[in-house]
Design a protein around this motif. Structure first.
Motif, mmCIF file in Angstrom:
data_model
loop_
_atom_site.group_PDB
_atom_site.id
_atom_site.type_symbol
_atom_site.label_atom_id
_atom_site.label_comp_id
_atom_site.label_asym_id
_atom_site.label_seq_id
_atom_site.Cartn_x
_atom_site.Cartn_y
_atom_site.Cartn_z
ATOM 1 N N VAL A 177 0.966 -0.993 0.201
ATOM 2 C CA VAL A 177 0.016 0.600 -0.071
ATOM 3 C C VAL A 177 0.673 1.452 -0.526
ATOM 4 O O VAL A 177 1.941 1.404 1.414
ATOM 5 C CB VAL A 177 -1.050 -0.016 1.692
ATOM 6 C CG1 VAL A 177 -1.762 1.204 1.095
ATOM 7 C CG2 VAL A 177 -1.849 -1.410 1.261
ATOM 8 N N LEU A 178 0.357 1.313 -1.077
ATOM 9 C CA LEU A 178 1.752 2.971 -1.573
ATOM 10 C C LEU A 178 0.904 4.313 -1.116
ATOM 11 O O LEU A 178 0.204 4.307 -1.810
ATOM 12 C CB LEU A 178 2.864 2.820 -2.611
ATOM 13 C CG LEU A 178 3.518 2.095 -3.452
ATOM 14 C CD1 LEU A 178 4.149 2.059 -4.412
ATOM 15 C CD2 LEU A 178 4.784 2.096 -1.942
ATOM 16 N N LEU A 179 1.363 5.089 -0.413
ATOM 17 C CA LEU A 179 0.758 5.867 -0.080
ATOM 18 C C LEU A 179 1.278 7.366 -1.025
ATOM 19 O O LEU A 179 2.317 7.266 -0.871
ATOM 20 C CB LEU A 179 0.827 6.827 1.426
ATOM 21 C CG LEU A 179 0.139 6.643 2.900
ATOM 22 C CD1 LEU A 179 0.011 4.984 2.788
ATOM 23 C CD2 LEU A 179 -0.051 6.744 3.880
ATOM 24 N N ASP A 180 0.005 8.199 -1.310
ATOM 25 C CA ASP A 180 0.570 8.873 -2.251
ATOM 26 C C ASP A 180 1.236 10.198 -1.554
ATOM 27 O O ASP A 180 0.003 11.072 -1.553
ATOM 28 C CB ASP A 180 -0.632 9.551 -3.748
ATOM 29 C CG ASP A 180 0.122 9.811 -5.066
ATOM 30 O OD1 ASP A 180 1.257 10.509 -4.938
ATOM 31 O OD2 ASP A 180 -0.644 10.384 -5.463
ATOM 32 N N VAL A 181 1.818 10.252 -1.232
ATOM 33 C CA VAL A 181 2.555 11.956 -0.676
ATOM 34 C C VAL A 181 2.951 13.002 -1.045
ATOM 35 O O VAL A 181 2.680 14.128 -0.323
ATOM 36 C CB VAL A 181 3.717 10.876 0.551
ATOM 37 C CG1 VAL A 181 3.485 10.335 1.261
ATOM 38 C CG2 VAL A 181 5.274 11.076 -0.267
ATOM 39 N N GLU A 182 2.488 12.682 -2.570
ATOM 40 C CA GLU A 182 2.525 13.991 -2.719
ATOM 41 C C GLU A 182 1.003 14.961 -2.471
ATOM 42 O O GLU A 182 0.772 16.247 -2.466
ATOM 43 C CB GLU A 182 2.245 13.280 -4.839
ATOM 44 C CG GLU A 182 2.101 15.244 -5.288
ATOM 45 C CD GLU A 182 2.487 14.484 -6.807
ATOM 46 O OE1 GLU A 182 1.913 15.448 -7.654
ATOM 47 O OE2 GLU A 182 2.434 13.195 -7.098
#
Length: 408
Positions: free
Chosen positions: A356-361
């Motif tokens: 689960v990759l958080l879209d920190v952008e």
């Protein structure tokens, strides 16, 4: 002396006014003023003697409902006070001790508690921050009807409210490889050639006679015993990226808090399916008293904090040393291609990897070019990658964990 020290500002004012009136009465020779001065001085003195000699015996109990509350929800605190003496109490001021995160200190006034009487007081607490928060001790102030004297007493009992991350209900998703290496949580037998098969075997010295299988014994002509069944437990690993530099934003809506909530939601969801999870962070494995229970994971996530680590090497090493998991789930902040390659090596046949990759952008508005490269590396290695943008619920993207995506 204890009663004099317990004088309130009103009591001290009465005493000072009485002394001043007394001096004026002597100077002016006014007998009526002297009587007034004696009355004013006597009131706080008599009140202090009565309050100091009061021997109330009170018992206190506290109940939290629930004792584990998600972030932003209310928990009800019930105080139960019992007067265990034969004397009724006077005016009681009750105050419970709370940390700042739970709100202001609750204060209550009890006019009178009869002999053997019981009073229950309810109030609510709420926290927007995770953690373990002590509640108590309870303090009671005994005062006279005129408010001239106030004597404080405290109990020693305290309770702890655990504020856990918000858990989002997830749709059911079957993850292939989830049960590999350990079977399911129900009782299973191993293969017939295994040592613990349910098929009878020869009696060995020290075997319990209650395990003797008499039908097989009669057929073979020698003692045969039943083999015990073996409890199988599915196992998985949950990696949480807590590195400070990998997250964006501050407070309850930061990417770190979203990651903690996502880890809690996934852990509770899989624990309900009978999967025993172990928690790993970039600092290494985290101790869970009972890895098969969701409350154990939630308690650990309630106190997890951001770390100053710069890489995931300790977390990856802990996952590599664990072994035996059929499922590895990683909740990640911003990672680069090198870190993605280290994670990609954990994926091999028989193991399902979900990232689960958080879209920190979405939290700071700056593009994260390394995230696209990391996503490609994980996808190429067979990981199932879920992109979680800011403001999107995990339940929306969770169904994507059911299938693999081919690398672009």
């Amino acid at each position: 002396m204890t009663g004099l020290k317990a004088l309130t500002p009103r009591g001290r004012s009465f005493l000072a006014a009485g002394v001043a009136a007394l001096l004026c009465a002597f100077v002016l020779g006014e007998h009526d003023l002297l009587r007034v001065a004696v009355l004013i001085i006597a009131m706080p003195l008599m009140a202090s003697v009565v309050v100091a000699r009061t021997r109330y015996r009170l018992s206190c109990a506290r109940r939290l409902d629930p004792a584990r509350a998600p972030v932003g929800t209310d928990s009800t605190v019930t105080l139960r006070l019992e007067n265990v003496t034969r004397l009724p109490t006077g005016l009681l001021l009750v105050e419970d001790t709370l940390q700042y995160a739970l709100g202001t200190r609750p204060r209550f006034v009890l006019d009178r508690v009869e002999s053997r009487g019981v009073r229950e007081i309810d109030y609510k607490v709420r926290s927007d921050l995770r953690g373990r928060f002590p509640i108590g001790p309870l303090s009671i102030r005994i005062t006279d009807p005129f408010g001239l004297v106030e004597l404080a007493r405290s109990f020693t009992i305290t309770d702890t409210l655990v504020v856990v991350p918000q858990v989002v209900p997830l749709p059911p998703v079957r993850l292939s490889g989830e049960w590999s290496g350990g079977g399911d949580s129900r009782t299973r037998s191993v293969a017939s050639a295994g040592d613990d098969d349910v098929a009878p075997r020869d009696y060995r010295q020290g075997d319990d006679l209650r395990r003797v299988h008499w039908r097989s014994t009669a057929r073979h002509g020698e003692l045969m015993v039943r083999r015990e069944e073996q409890q199988w437990q599915s196992r998985g690993a949950l990696l949480l990226d807590t590195r400070r530099h990998a997250h964006r934003g501050e407070g309850p809506r930061s990417s770190f808090e979203v990651a903690v909530s996502a880890a809690a939601s996934i852990g509770v969801h899989l624990s309900g399916d009978g999967l025993g999870l172990r928690l790993v962070t970039d600092q290494g494995p985290q101790h869970l008293p009972d890895a098969g229970q969701s409350w154990s994971l939630l308690d650990a996530l309630a106190v997890v904090r951001q770390s100053s680590a710069r890489s995931l090497e300790h977390g990856v090493a802990a996952l590599r040393q664990g072994g035996g998991e059929g499922l590895v789930i990683a909740v990640l902040g911003s990672i680069d291609s090198a870190e993605a390659q280290a994670l990609a090596k954990l994926r091999h046949p028989g193991v399902t990897g979900v990232a689960v990759l958080l879209d920190v952008e979405g939290w700071d508005g700056f593009p994260d070019e390394a995230a696209e490269q990391a996503r490609g590396v994980l996808t190429s290695a067979g990981w199932r990658v879920l992109r979680l943008p800011a403001g999107t619920s995990l339940a929306t993207v969770w169904p994507e964990a059911a299938y693999r995506r081919s690398a672009a």
